[in-house]
Design an enzyme around this catalytic site. Structure first.
Site, mmCIF file in Angstrom:
data_model
loop_
_atom_site.group_PDB
_atom_site.id
_atom_site.type_symbol
_atom_site.label_atom_id
_atom_site.label_comp_id
_atom_site.label_asym_id
_atom_site.label_seq_id
_atom_site.Cartn_x
_atom_site.Cartn_y
_atom_site.Cartn_z
ATOM 1 C CD GLU B 49 46.233 42.739 42.414
ATOM 2 O OE1 GLU B 49 46.118 43.837 41.864
ATOM 3 O OE2 GLU B 49 46.666 41.728 41.852
ATOM 4 C CG ASP B 60 45.240 32.860 38.128
ATOM 5 O OD1 ASP B 60 46.046 33.807 38.032
ATOM 6 O OD2 ASP B 60 44.147 32.939 38.695
#
Lengths: 405, 271
Positions: B49, B60
């Protein structure tokens, strides 16, 4: 795209939060259900007579509404043009329009059983307005603020702390309002069970742009009645500054159906649109997705958000509410930009001619209204939203004059 | 069958589960990314990924935010990331690559252009964190003809109705976000995740990857006893961050943690 004549401006947004191609819900999956719950609660309580009565009572007795409109006679005469009326949101409790929205959202938070309030802030006005209502309702309050803004708005930081809020310095990205919003979203997703996020402007994912607009539309509803009483007719033009755009949409929205009323949103041209150092996504940006909605953004060719510049922290934001994006495209409202220098000049002019010290944000709207007044001539009426008072900007203005307070 | 589908099938035949590392492309500098991808494959990774850096990574935590900032300091754009995948493909035709990022860089490029160039570069899946299926019709229409799998997130807050809808829109695998929060924030609780997995599997036969909160080999081992893949991000990016001044050490440090995870995961029989 439908033209202005065919559009039902009062039917916006659609069920999924779209204003034409703008708005919507662009968030990570974890927030989808909490947003649905908020939407549900908001729709329920906005039709609940008891909730609305409580809101109205708070706006009257705690905020001090209705705020007056005031004909700036000496200023208008000296400009030699249209008569300028000011909607005095600077006279609200906490000194700006922001409290109209925080009162509404905090009442909603209480109804939803949330015990903790979070907010983002740029100039600190929304942070102060949030800390204020949290103190009153006895709710825990955390305000996220960019490191850069904390430095230039220290008085508001102190006010928030006195009110019992925790002010968290945001040191990521450009360390301003957009990063504070990112950080508040991160807090929310981590603490969704007990936390209500009070967004301060008409941006964010649906239902925020519609909800904040509805809480701020009290400005335009009052002003529309007041100007008819005082001037005997509707104004020829409305002018308001646009960062995220909450004071502007609050004034504009009740007038959208009045086709004779021209509408001007004023963005921050900073050091000049041509320099690239500005905060004017509607005038000089392009469409994209940020902070949960599709709208006009300041971005580079690769879709990265670029740093904005404005003398006023409250306008220093790379996006804008999606309804403004839609109003621009549909032609119902026009968006213009005013530089730091022009805004500062307007700040001093209003202070000296009318004895009213405006916020630097509102000074952008004033500067454009001066220009417009001369163009329109003395038979015309301009209604300007004086969205906040300038006490918080004393340090900034003094520093420009070489004075340390 | 897509490379992602084929990889899960192969793992099933081998009786192993998938290990999916996440790193931000261009962190700490662009030339590191392709060698790092190969090192991760050699360490036992099943799918890579690759994070597309974005200026405002709202979902995030600080670790991946800083990775984005390091990558953006070198001007790493979505086009640059596609270039890295293309170079990776010169020496690896089999390991699936999933791009993970935010919608705006994709919008700026244009959905059709992005889908075409991503397919040409050898991208197999796309996960746009801030794009729920409700808003995804146009992007899905662009990805479908290029046979790129759209990967969607499921969360602890997802209702049954949403799980059904998301699984219907997804292909390749679905990504279960194991904690309420941002990347790298807290540790997952296995019993809670297990209960959710039962619910999710009622609605899909797609493999289910589990991410957010997998910090060590023990947790990786625990999650593949209930899910089909362990997705590891912040724990790896932390190792990268610790070595920004000795970048030569980065591939070995990242591979070291992945090897340990692989070893722990291979000790048990997958679901």
């Amino acid at each position: 795209m439908p033209t202005s004549e065919q559009t039902d401006f009062f039917g916006m947004p659609d069920e999924r939060g779209h204003f034409g191609p703008y708005g919507g819900i662009f968030v990570a999956e974890t927030l989808m259900e909490p947003l649905a719950e908020l939407r549900q609660a908001y729709q329920t309580y906005m039709q609940d007579p008891q909730f609305l009565a409580e809101l109205d009572a708070d706006l009257a007795n705690y905020v001090g509404r209705p705020s007056p409109i005031y004909l700036a006679e000496r200023l208008s005469r000296e400009l030699g043009g249209a008569r300028i009326y000011l909607k005095r949101e600077d006279l609200n409790h906490t000194g700006a329009h922001k409290v109209n929205n925080t009162i509404g959202q905090a009442l909603l938070a209480k109804r939803m059983g949330k015990r903790r309030i979070i907010a983002e802030t740029g100039a600190g006005q929304h942070g102060v307005a949030t800390a204020t209502v949290a103190a009153r309702l006895g709710l825990e309050c955390v305000v996220y603020m960019g490191e850069v803004d904390i430095a230039r708005q220290s008085a508001n930081v102190y006010r928030m702390k006195m009110l019992g809020a925790q002010v968290v310095s945001v040191e990521s990205g450009s360390k301003t309002l957009k990063d504070a919003l990112n950080e508040a979203m991160r807090d929310w997703v981590t603490n969704i069970d007990d936390t209500f996020y009070i967004i301060g402007t008409v941006a964010g994912p649906h239902p925020y742009p519609a909800m904040v607009r509805d809480f701020q539309a009290v400005i335009g509803r009052e002003a529309r009645q007041q100007i008819r009483q005082q001037a005997g007719r509707l104004p020829d033009a409305l002018v308001a500054c646009v960062g995220g755009g909450s004071n502007a949409i609050g004034l504009f929205h009740p007038f959208l159906g009045d086709r004779s009323v021209a509408i001007y949103g004023v963005e921050a041209a900073g050091e000049g649109l041509e320099t690239g150092r500005h905060a004017a996504p509607l005038c000089a940006g392009s469409s994209g997705v940020l902070h949960g909605n599709r709208t006009y953004l300041m971005q580079d060719g690769n879709g990265q958000i670029i740093e904005t510049h404005s003398i006023s922290a409250g306008l220093d934001y790379p996006g804008v509410g999606p309804e403004h994006a839609w109003l621009k495209d549909s032609g119902r409202a026009s968006y213009v930009a005013v530089t730091d220098e022009e805004a500062l000049e307007a700040f001093h002019v209003l202070t000296r001619k009318e004895g009213i010290i405006p916020a630097l944000e509102s000074s952008h709207a004033l500067a454009y209204s001066f220009r417009l007044a001369r163009e329109l001539g003395p038979e015309k009426i301009i209604l300007v939203n004086l969205s906040g008072r300038g006490d918080k900007d004393m340090h900034t203005v003094a520093a420009l004059d070489g004075i340390e307070l | 069958m897509s490379r992602i589908g084929a990889r899960f099938q192969q793992l099933e035949q081998e009786g192993r589960s998938a290990l999916i590392p996440f790193v931000t492309a261009g962190d700490p500098f662009p030339d590191m990314t392709v060698p790092l991808m190969h090192a991760m494959v050699a360490a036992g990774s099943s799918i890579i990924e690759l994070g597309v850096p974005f200026s405002d990574p709202m979902a995030d935590g600080p670790v991946i935010q800083r990775a984005s900032e390091r990558a953006l300091a070198h001007g790493t754009s979505l086009r640059d990331v596609l270039g890295m995948v293309r170079r990776f493909r010169e020496n690896d035709a089999d390991t699936p690559v999933v791009l993970m990022g935010y919608l705006n860089p994709v919008e700026a490029m244009g959905y059709d252009t992005f889908a075409r160039e991503a397919a040409e570069a050898g991208v197999d899946g796309v996960l746009t964190v801030d794009l729920p299926p409700e808003e995804a019709d146009d992007l899905l229409a662009a990805l479908r003809p290029q046979e790129i799998d759209p990967i969607f997130l499921l969360a602890p807050t997802s209702t049954e109705e949403r799980i059904r809808r998301i699984c219907a829109a997804a292909s390749g695998f679905v990504y279960y976000v194991s904690v309420k929060g941002i990347t790298g924030s807290s540790s997952l609780v296995i019993s809670e995740v297990a209960a959710r997995l039962v619910e999710i599997r009622r609605h899909t036969r797609l493999p289910v990857g589990i991410g957010f909160g997998i910090k060590d080999p023990e947790t990786a081992q625990a999650v593949v006893q209930i899910g089909d893949a362990a997705i590891v991000g912040s724990a790896l990016v932390k190792r990268i961050e610790a070595l920004v001044d000795e970048p030569d050490q980065i591939p070995r440090a990242v591979a070291g943690l992945l090897q340990e995870m692989r070893r722990y995961m291979d000790l048990i029989t997958p679901v």
